[in-house]
Design an enzyme around this catalytic site. Structure first.
Site, mmCIF file in Angstrom:
data_model
loop_
_atom_site.group_PDB
_atom_site.id
_atom_site.type_symbol
_atom_site.label_atom_id
_atom_site.label_comp_id
_atom_site.label_asym_id
_atom_site.label_seq_id
_atom_site.Cartn_x
_atom_site.Cartn_y
_atom_site.Cartn_z
ATOM 1 N N ASN A 149 2.263 1.730 4.289
ATOM 2 C CA ASN A 149 2.804 0.373 5.032
ATOM 3 C C ASN A 149 2.335 0.453 6.532
ATOM 4 O O ASN A 149 3.190 -0.069 7.263
ATOM 5 C CB ASN A 149 4.099 -0.088 4.768
ATOM 6 C CG ASN A 149 4.394 -1.289 5.174
ATOM 7 O OD1 ASN A 149 5.665 -1.698 5.655
ATOM 8 N ND2 ASN A 149 3.478 -2.501 4.951
ATOM 9 N N ASP A 157 -7.693 3.938 0.873
ATOM 10 C CA ASP A 157 -6.843 4.285 2.057
ATOM 11 C C ASP A 157 -7.778 4.903 3.194
ATOM 12 O O ASP A 157 -8.534 5.962 3.072
ATOM 13 C CB ASP A 157 -5.996 5.459 1.377
ATOM 14 C CG ASP A 157 -4.805 6.082 2.372
ATOM 15 O OD1 ASP A 157 -5.147 5.566 3.683
ATOM 16 O OD2 ASP A 157 -4.374 6.864 2.102
ATOM 17 N N CYS A 184 0.853 -1.141 -0.013
ATOM 18 C CA CYS A 184 -0.035 -0.061 0.005
ATOM 19 C C CYS A 184 0.724 1.269 0.067
ATOM 20 O O CYS A 184 2.180 1.158 -0.119
ATOM 21 C CB CYS A 184 -1.027 -0.152 1.160
ATOM 22 S SG CYS A 184 -0.112 0.066 2.775
ATOM 23 N N CYS A 198 -1.161 1.193 6.983
ATOM 24 C CA CYS A 198 -2.884 0.725 7.392
ATOM 25 C C CYS A 198 -3.021 -0.359 6.578
ATOM 26 O O CYS A 198 -3.289 -1.442 7.213
ATOM 27 C CB CYS A 198 -3.686 1.858 7.091
ATOM 28 S SG CYS A 198 -3.313 3.569 8.127
ATOM 29 N N ARG A 199 -3.308 -0.363 5.209
ATOM 30 C CA ARG A 199 -3.836 -1.592 4.466
ATOM 31 C C ARG A 199 -3.093 -2.835 4.386
ATOM 32 O O ARG A 199 -3.427 -3.991 4.871
ATOM 33 C CB ARG A 199 -4.204 -0.873 3.144
ATOM 34 C CG ARG A 199 -5.438 -0.047 3.274
ATOM 35 C CD ARG A 199 -5.649 0.646 1.937
ATOM 36 N NE ARG A 199 -4.449 1.393 1.685
ATOM 37 C CZ ARG A 199 -4.274 2.343 0.548
ATOM 38 N NH1 ARG A 199 -5.449 2.259 -0.544
ATOM 39 N NH2 ARG A 199 -3.146 3.118 0.299
ATOM 40 N N SER A 200 -1.882 -2.742 4.117
ATOM 41 C CA SER A 200 -1.118 -3.730 3.838
ATOM 42 C C SER A 200 -0.384 -4.343 4.884
ATOM 43 O O SER A 200 -0.421 -5.686 4.943
ATOM 44 C CB SER A 200 0.252 -3.265 2.889
ATOM 45 O OG SER A 200 1.105 -2.463 3.457
HETATM 46 P P1 4NP Z 1 -1.740 2.928 3.974
HETATM 47 O O1 4NP Z 1 -2.343 4.304 4.466
HETATM 48 O O2 4NP Z 1 -1.234 3.227 2.483
HETATM 49 O O3 4NP Z 1 -2.841 2.146 4.119
HETATM 50 O O4 4NP Z 1 -0.688 2.445 4.803
HETATM 51 C C1 4NP Z 1 -1.512 5.436 4.281
HETATM 52 C C2 4NP Z 1 -0.791 6.014 5.594
HETATM 53 C C3 4NP Z 1 -0.187 7.030 5.639
HETATM 54 C C4 4NP Z 1 -0.053 7.787 4.495
HETATM 55 C C5 4NP Z 1 -0.807 7.462 3.390
HETATM 56 C C6 4NP Z 1 -1.448 6.157 3.247
HETATM 57 N N1 4NP Z 1 0.793 8.913 4.552
HETATM 58 O O5 4NP Z 1 0.664 9.872 3.454
HETATM 59 O O6 4NP Z 1 1.241 9.157 5.521
#
Ligand code: 4NP
Length: 166
Positions: free
Chosen positions: A20, A136, A17, A22-24
């Site tokens: 790294n 996201d 994701c 939340c989702r993955s």
């Molecule tokens: P993820 O969510 O891609 O599911 O881990 C996000 C968490 C943080 C950010 C972007 C997406 N960020 O830009 O900090």
């Protein structure tokens, strides 16, 4: 030579994701629990990584950890960034959460063989046929995290069914 299941090559899955956190890492934990509960721990190596570098070394987002914990998942992956040379060589499948991830990973592929490893997580959704990506949840409320977990549980079950059939 006698049959030694532990010596067989594991199928290696990498969930991707953006951050790294939340989702993955949640996908990683959902898939690991499913594999463990179905007695397939020795057949799979599961990991996750992010496109971006912002959260390297960090535990997953506290909200994701809490929502996942309520469903019995221990989401404790330490964030790392995708490394094209290492990860395309090391993993059999690289499974992305959304189209932005797909574009980012595709542009890093060095060959058709690399490209053939890249799969969309949403392509395994069964109970949520109208969802075309895993959204996201970072800027969402509790319902966003719950929805992501619903989608991941659905997709992981189908992904494992497909992998076991091949
Ligand atoms: P993820 O969510 O891609 O599911 O881990 C996000 C968490 C943080 C950010 C972007 C997406 N960020 O830009 O900090």
């Amino acid at each position: 030579m006698t049959h030694q299941p532990d010596m067989e090559k594991k199928l290696r899955l990498l969930f991707i994701c953006l951050g790294n956190i939340c989702r993955s890492p949640a996908a990683n934990a959902v898939m690991q629990k499913l594999v463990d509960e179905t007695g397939k721990t020795n057949k799979y190596f599961i990991d996750s990584a992010g496109i971006g570098a912002w959260h390297i070394g960090q535990l997953p987002d506290k909200r994701m950890r809490q929502h996942a914990q309520l469903r019995g998942y221990n989401v404790n992956h330490i964030a790392r960034q995708f490394n094209a040379a290492h990860d395309f060589d090391s993993f059999d499948y690289i499974i992305v959460m959304d189209e932005e991830n797909y574009e980012d990973i595709s542009t890093r592929a060095r060959s058709e063989a690399d490209m053939n490893k890249v799969l969309r997580m949403a392509s395994f959704l069964k109970a949520y046929p109208n969802d075309s990506f895993i959204p996201d949840p970072y800027y969402s409320g509790a319902e966003g995290f719950e929805h992501v977990l619903d989608l991941l549980e659905d997709a992981c079950a189908e992904l494992l069914r497909k992998l076991e059939k091949q």
